[in-house]
Write a protein that holds these residues in place. Sequence first.
Motif, PDB file in Angstrom:
ATOM      1  N   GLU A 205       0.887  -1.225  -0.034  1.00 41.17           N
ATOM      2  CA  GLU A 205       0.108   0.105   0.139  1.00 41.17           C
ATOM      3  C   GLU A 205       0.896   1.053  -0.046  1.00 41.17           C
ATOM      4  O   GLU A 205       1.975   1.438   0.714  1.00 41.17           O
ATOM      5  N   VAL A 206       0.702   2.106  -0.882  1.00 36.25           N
ATOM      6  CA  VAL A 206       1.038   3.742  -0.790  1.00 36.25           C
ATOM      7  C   VAL A 206      -0.071   4.609  -0.434  1.00 36.25           C
ATOM      8  O   VAL A 206      -0.973   4.619  -1.170  1.00 36.25           O
ATOM      9  N   ALA A 207       0.178   5.506   0.405  1.00 36.69           N
ATOM     10  CA  ALA A 207      -0.730   6.580   0.608  1.00 36.69           C
ATOM     11  C   ALA A 207      -0.053   7.917   1.226  1.00 36.69           C
ATOM     12  O   ALA A 207       1.059   7.510   2.024  1.00 36.69           O
ATOM     13  N   PRO A 208      -0.802   9.103   0.978  1.00 36.67           N
ATOM     14  CA  PRO A 208      -0.110   9.923   1.942  1.00 36.67           C
ATOM     15  C   PRO A 208      -0.424   9.780   3.507  1.00 36.67           C
ATOM     16  O   PRO A 208      -1.167   9.041   3.767  1.00 36.67           O
ATOM     17  N   THR A 209       0.567  10.159   4.381  1.00 41.66           N
ATOM     18  CA  THR A 209       0.745   9.894   5.607  1.00 41.66           C
ATOM     19  C   THR A 209      -0.678  10.111   6.358  1.00 41.66           C
ATOM     20  O   THR A 209      -1.250   9.095   7.105  1.00 41.66           O
ATOM     21  N   ALA A 210      -1.362  11.233   6.098  1.00 37.73           N
ATOM     22  CA  ALA A 210      -2.574  11.363   6.958  1.00 37.73           C
ATOM     23  C   ALA A 210      -3.633  10.364   6.664  1.00 37.73           C
ATOM     24  O   ALA A 210      -4.409   9.755   7.443  1.00 37.73           O
ATOM     25  N   GLU A 211      -3.620  10.101   5.397  1.00 39.67           N
ATOM     26  CA  GLU A 211      -4.791   9.140   4.789  1.00 39.67           C
ATOM     27  C   GLU A 211      -4.630   7.809   5.334  1.00 39.67           C
ATOM     28  O   GLU A 211      -5.381   7.121   5.753  1.00 39.67           O
ATOM     29  N   LEU A 212      -3.340   7.544   5.233  1.00 37.54           N
ATOM     30  CA  LEU A 212      -2.954   6.140   5.736  1.00 37.54           C
ATOM     31  C   LEU A 212      -3.332   5.786   7.190  1.00 37.54           C
ATOM     32  O   LEU A 212      -3.950   4.818   7.727  1.00 37.54           O
ATOM     33  N   PHE A 213      -2.945   6.819   8.044  1.00 37.60           N
ATOM     34  CA  PHE A 213      -3.124   6.820   9.437  1.00 37.60           C
ATOM     35  C   PHE A 213      -4.888   6.873   9.881  1.00 37.60           C
ATOM     36  O   PHE A 213      -5.246   6.213  10.550  1.00 37.60           O
ATOM     37  N   ALA A 214      -5.584   7.551   8.799  1.00 38.38           N
ATOM     38  CA  ALA A 214      -6.909   7.741   8.783  1.00 38.38           C
ATOM     39  C   ALA A 214      -7.685   6.396   8.479  1.00 38.38           C
ATOM     40  O   ALA A 214      -8.350   5.659   9.496  1.00 38.38           O
ATOM     41  N   ASN A 215      -7.425   5.687   7.654  1.00 33.73           N
ATOM     42  CA  ASN A 215      -7.830   4.392   7.150  1.00 33.73           C
ATOM     43  C   ASN A 215      -6.709   3.513   6.056  1.00 33.73           C
ATOM     44  O   ASN A 215      -6.403   4.142   5.315  1.00 33.73           O
ATOM     45  N   GLN A 216      -6.954   2.432   6.463  1.00 30.34           N
ATOM     46  CA  GLN A 216      -5.749   1.552   5.735  1.00 30.34           C
ATOM     47  C   GLN A 216      -6.659   0.938   4.729  1.00 30.34           C
ATOM     48  O   GLN A 216      -7.783   0.013   5.031  1.00 30.34           O
ATOM     49  N   ARG A 217      -6.234   0.684   3.462  1.00 30.60           N
ATOM     50  CA  ARG A 217      -6.852  -0.133   2.490  1.00 30.60           C
ATOM     51  C   ARG A 217      -6.096  -1.425   2.177  1.00 30.60           C
ATOM     52  O   ARG A 217      -6.440  -2.040   1.146  1.00 30.60           O
ATOM     53  N   HIS A 218      -5.305  -1.764   2.965  1.00 28.72           N
ATOM     54  CA  HIS A 218      -4.672  -3.270   2.866  1.00 28.72           C
ATOM     55  C   HIS A 218      -4.708  -3.798   4.162  1.00 28.72           C
ATOM     56  O   HIS A 218      -4.170  -3.102   5.236  1.00 28.72           O
ATOM     57  N   PRO A 219      -5.157  -5.082   4.496  1.00 26.43           N
ATOM     58  CA  PRO A 219      -5.279  -5.788   5.602  1.00 26.43           C
ATOM     59  C   PRO A 219      -3.744  -5.698   6.609  1.00 26.43           C
ATOM     60  O   PRO A 219      -3.814  -5.540   7.757  1.00 26.43           O
ATOM     61  N   TYR A 220      -2.651  -5.619   5.803  1.00 26.83           N
ATOM     62  CA  TYR A 220      -1.403  -5.788   6.339  1.00 26.83           C
ATOM     63  C   TYR A 220      -1.202  -4.400   6.998  1.00 26.83           C
ATOM     64  O   TYR A 220      -0.717  -4.291   8.159  1.00 26.83           O
ATOM     65  N   SER A 221      -1.360  -3.577   6.433  1.00 24.79           N
ATOM     66  CA  SER A 221      -1.348  -2.193   6.949  1.00 24.79           C
ATOM     67  C   SER A 221      -2.060  -1.737   8.116  1.00 24.79           C
ATOM     68  O   SER A 221      -1.589  -1.143   9.191  1.00 24.79           O
ATOM     69  N   LYS A 222      -3.233  -2.285   8.024  1.00 25.45           N
ATOM     70  CA  LYS A 222      -4.238  -2.269   9.099  1.00 25.45           C
ATOM     71  C   LYS A 222      -3.510  -2.955  10.300  1.00 25.45           C
ATOM     72  O   LYS A 222      -3.381  -2.329  11.552  1.00 25.45           O
ATOM     73  N   ALA A 223      -3.064  -4.205  10.016  1.00 25.93           N
ATOM     74  CA  ALA A 223      -2.394  -4.888  11.211  1.00 25.93           C
ATOM     75  C   ALA A 223      -1.147  -4.206  11.950  1.00 25.93           C
ATOM     76  O   ALA A 223      -0.893  -4.043  12.963  1.00 25.93           O
ATOM     77  N   LEU A 224      -0.227  -3.755  10.837  1.00 27.44           N
ATOM     78  CA  LEU A 224       0.705  -2.922  11.376  1.00 27.44           C
ATOM     79  C   LEU A 224       0.514  -1.879  12.162  1.00 27.44           C
ATOM     80  O   LEU A 224       0.980  -1.450  13.184  1.00 27.44           O
ATOM     81  N   LEU A 225      -0.470  -1.083  11.828  1.00 25.22           N
ATOM     82  CA  LEU A 225      -0.992   0.176  12.364  1.00 25.22           C
ATOM     83  C   LEU A 225      -1.591  -0.303  13.716  1.00 25.22           C
ATOM     84  O   LEU A 225      -1.331   0.639  14.735  1.00 25.22           O
ATOM     85  N   SER A 226      -2.155  -1.156  13.912  1.00 25.18           N
ATOM     86  CA  SER A 226      -3.093  -1.617  15.101  1.00 25.18           C
ATOM     87  C   SER A 226      -2.072  -2.472  16.098  1.00 25.18           C
ATOM     88  O   SER A 226      -2.255  -2.393  17.208  1.00 25.18           O
ATOM     89  N   SER A 227      -1.087  -2.785  15.585  1.00 29.79           N
ATOM     90  CA  SER A 227      -0.045  -3.610  16.174  1.00 29.79           C
ATOM     91  C   SER A 227      -0.672  -4.762  17.188  1.00 29.79           C
ATOM     92  O   SER A 227      -0.069  -5.250  17.708  1.00 29.79           O
ATOM     93  N   VAL A 228      -1.823  -5.068  16.549  1.00 29.76           N
ATOM     94  CA  VAL A 228      -2.496  -6.211  17.262  1.00 29.76           C
ATOM     95  C   VAL A 228      -2.828  -7.344  16.171  1.00 29.76           C
ATOM     96  O   VAL A 228      -3.666  -7.291  15.460  1.00 29.76           O
ATOM     97  N   LEU A 229      -1.677  -8.056  15.938  1.00 24.72           N
ATOM     98  CA  LEU A 229      -1.773  -8.926  14.675  1.00 24.72           C
ATOM     99  C   LEU A 229      -2.016 -10.398  15.118  1.00 24.72           C
ATOM    100  O   LEU A 229      -1.333 -11.041  15.527  1.00 24.72           O
TER     101      LEU A 229
END
Lengths: 125, 306, 605
Positions: free
Chosen positions: C513-537
Amino acid sequence: MFVYGAPILKMTRANVTKNLDSEFVQQVKSAGVGERTQLWIAFKNSLPPVITLAGITYGFVIGGAVLVETIFSWGGLGQYAVLAISNSDFNAIQGFVLVATVVSIFIFLLVDVVHYVVDPRIRAT
Amino acid sequence: MDPVEPIDATLGPAPLTGRRESPFRYYLRFVLSRPAGIFGLVMVSAVLIITIIAPWIIPYDPEKTFPGLILEPPSGAHWFGTDATGLDVFSRVIAATRTDIPVAFAATAASMAIGVILGVIAGYFGERRGLGGAVSEIIMRILDIFQAFPVFVLALVLVAAAGSGALNVGIAIAFVNAPIFARLIRGQILGLRRMPFVEAARCAGGTPLRVAFHNVMPNVISPAFVQASVTLGFAILLTAGLSFVGAGVAAPTPEWGLMVASGGRHIITGEWWPSVFPGLALGGTILGFAFLGEVMGQAINPLERR
Amino acid sequence: MSTGNGVVLSAGGVSTTFFTHGGEVTAVRDVSLDLHKGQMLGLVGETGCGKSVLVHSLVNQVRFPGRVVDGEVLLDGEDLLTLDERSLRRVRGRKIAIIGSNPGASLDPLATIGDQLGRAITAHEKVTAPEATARAIEALESVGIPDPERRKDAHPHELSVGMAQRVLIAMALLHSPDVIIADEPTAGLDVTVQRQVLNLLRRLLADLGSATMVVTRDLGIVAQYCDDLAVMRDGSLVEHTPVASFFDRPSEAYSRDLLGRVMTSAVGESTPAPAAAPAAQPAADPLLSVRDLVKYFPVRGAPHLKVHAVNGVSFDVAPGEALGLVGESGSGKTTVGRLVLRLIEPTGGTIDFAGERTSEMSEANMRPLRSRIQMVFQEPHASLNPSTSVARNIDEPLRVTGMGRRQRNERVREVLGMVHLSEADGEKFPHQLSAGQAQRAGIARAIGTEPDLVVLDEPTSQLDIAIRAEIIDLLNEISGQLGMAYLFISHDLTAVRSVCSRIAVMYLGKIVEVAPTAELFANQRHPYSKALLSSVLYPDPAAALPDFRLEAVPEGCHLHPRCPIATPECGVTYPPLVELSAQRHAACYRSDVLVATPTVREERK
């Protein structure tokens, strides 16, 4: 030939001391394993460099043999080589070098084999 | 786990953690802190001073015979007696430093130069593809061949092939010891070359040779100097040993090994002085270098420091 | 003493001193603490504060030349500090166990892990060899090591770090000890593996009811896992409270400081990416353009196998832009950085820098370009040449620019000032600097030639929390002054967030996934990004990470075996990186599903 044993003894001691302080021995210690086992683990892990040193020592032993045989007039391979050199007997020199080198290569091979047996990391490659 | 930093600080410089004072002062301080180090330093300094002032302190010409004085025991005129050809043993023992020490120093310097250069190349370019890797591989195989011969045997053969004499003995010793330096340096560099500072030097735009010799080599040169002090003692032993078996310096040049060999046959008949005095000089010198090298080795190797 | 209100281990007035040639150094100073049954105490503090020495003091196993000089450690009515070695051996491993911090070095390299577990079993129980083996297998199974029958014959070098750590945990729990002390159990592990290990530890502890102490530098771990918290500084405990009250109202000034720094760097809302403005739309000519970059590494001893470190990566960096490249270790992000610098040769694909195809240049042609691409390394000290002064280190890249000596010296002084180091610091040797100062020197070296691009390879991951924030501020400051582009490689999302305007997330050699920082932190469009950001994988350890070295990369989407929203299609073909909106790309067939689910941010309630 106690002279040649001294460096080997020293190196073994230094390595065992180092390994006794290593994290894997400390880990075993904190698991409540006895001192004899700790020492054995440290010893086993200190073997590879010691074996290498023992192999190298062979070269020095041969050199020593040449001198010792000359001093005490023992009729050994070393004295034979010295005589050959002072008489410029090149065939005899060649023969001596061949024997010494073949033995030397055999010993290096032996060292490698022992390494292979002792160290699983070498077995993997 | 936490590294226990305060302890490291008191141990002085390890090769990579850098140094707190100049390396020379660190080694001097370390050497002077151990009895073996003081002994080694005193012996080595004494031998070096004698080597320099030898021509002015010898009472007689070391190659001039006293025809009437064959195997005279030590006396006021001839401190160490005379030998079977009527030569003054004391003068010869002193004068021999001028044969053994320069040969040993020159040979060690040469072997260190060759060994360090080969070691840096073999280490920095080793186990890689391309020209550098190939060169490194060739260097290592040649060193393997040299090291397959037992040291003394190799020196014997080299001298036998090239003829005896101080120069050839020196060359032989240089050849025999170069692989030791090369392997030492190579090992050190193999451990270092994946360090980020080496990559940083590449990022800085250095050519491979510049990175190898300018950025990496200074970090591994201390062990080579320590090894040199061990090699010096060993080189003296080799010089004497080769002369002893008749493959080195020829009579009447004053040389310890030669004197031991020619004097040795008179021991049985009680004339011990022509062989024992050069033997003691030889043994003392080698012991001095060995002790100094040993202590310097401890200074550089934190493992043996306690 | 050890019976009242669940106290299992009680340490009182413990002091430990190291007797060195240079004098006495007190590493632990009058520390008292209790460990309660079934509770977890988190011990935090920065590097060198004496945490590890305290751990060793508690089991009376301080290494030479250290010695516990005062205090008592009561366990089951016995003072461990007065017991002899023989009695201690009876206690260690059976009543109190330690989980080491360095799994790579804590296992005997010459013995199989089965044998090593066997040793620990027979140390306290008389069992036959087959019984010991059976127990070892059981223990391996309990810590979620797949195929334990086969793995018991593995040697430590065949295990990944996470696996080795599991073995150490298994070893510690063999005899169901009353007290377990974990000394930075997750220090060398990836974020996701950290969670797995900690969750595993917590689950096993809940079963055993042991009193536990976890030593860590990571307050996040404490917040999530511990009941109590102790803060250590310079050998003393400066705070010892329940976790909840600490995060609400830390009493000690130092703790407040520590917490404050963590919170600002973790939340980071107040510092939006400063370089955002110029980089909002990619310039017509990107500074760096990477297309389909591939790097395979041969596997030692198995010539037919290859590790796909980088497997078709494409991205652009505009002049002056700061792009973050995030992922776990093993994702290939560091390899990408090294490829961009041509420190290693790509297997395939192209790299264009400033309009030149650097991926096909010879080393010699590349050299003049090097002053325009510089790098800041992960290990601050190791990246400086120890045999020359700091100033000479900084000078090194300037030498190829053809500047005169005087001009170079002037420039070195200038950049030292820019990274807030004094001229006196420049005269020092690298080992005389602190880690933070050394990293500043590393940055100074990278900016001396005024490069167009600086590759930052995990520049903060080896630093203490407080220093991290300083370095991040410095990086922002410098890019503001010099306007160079950054390629910021890190696994630390908070660091990347405050420096970069755009983030690319990598997983197993691909950008997902590639995204502007703010948008990536607001919502992730790939499950891995989501997992990485929530750190609860995927907290279930049974769904452990596939072990890289033993198993091949999965067919289809690399994530699908771990992915909660995977469809059959995901296991067949790898999803392409598709444009979702302007500047947003994701490689997932089901990225639309993710829009609906809000991010679970790991923050304190």
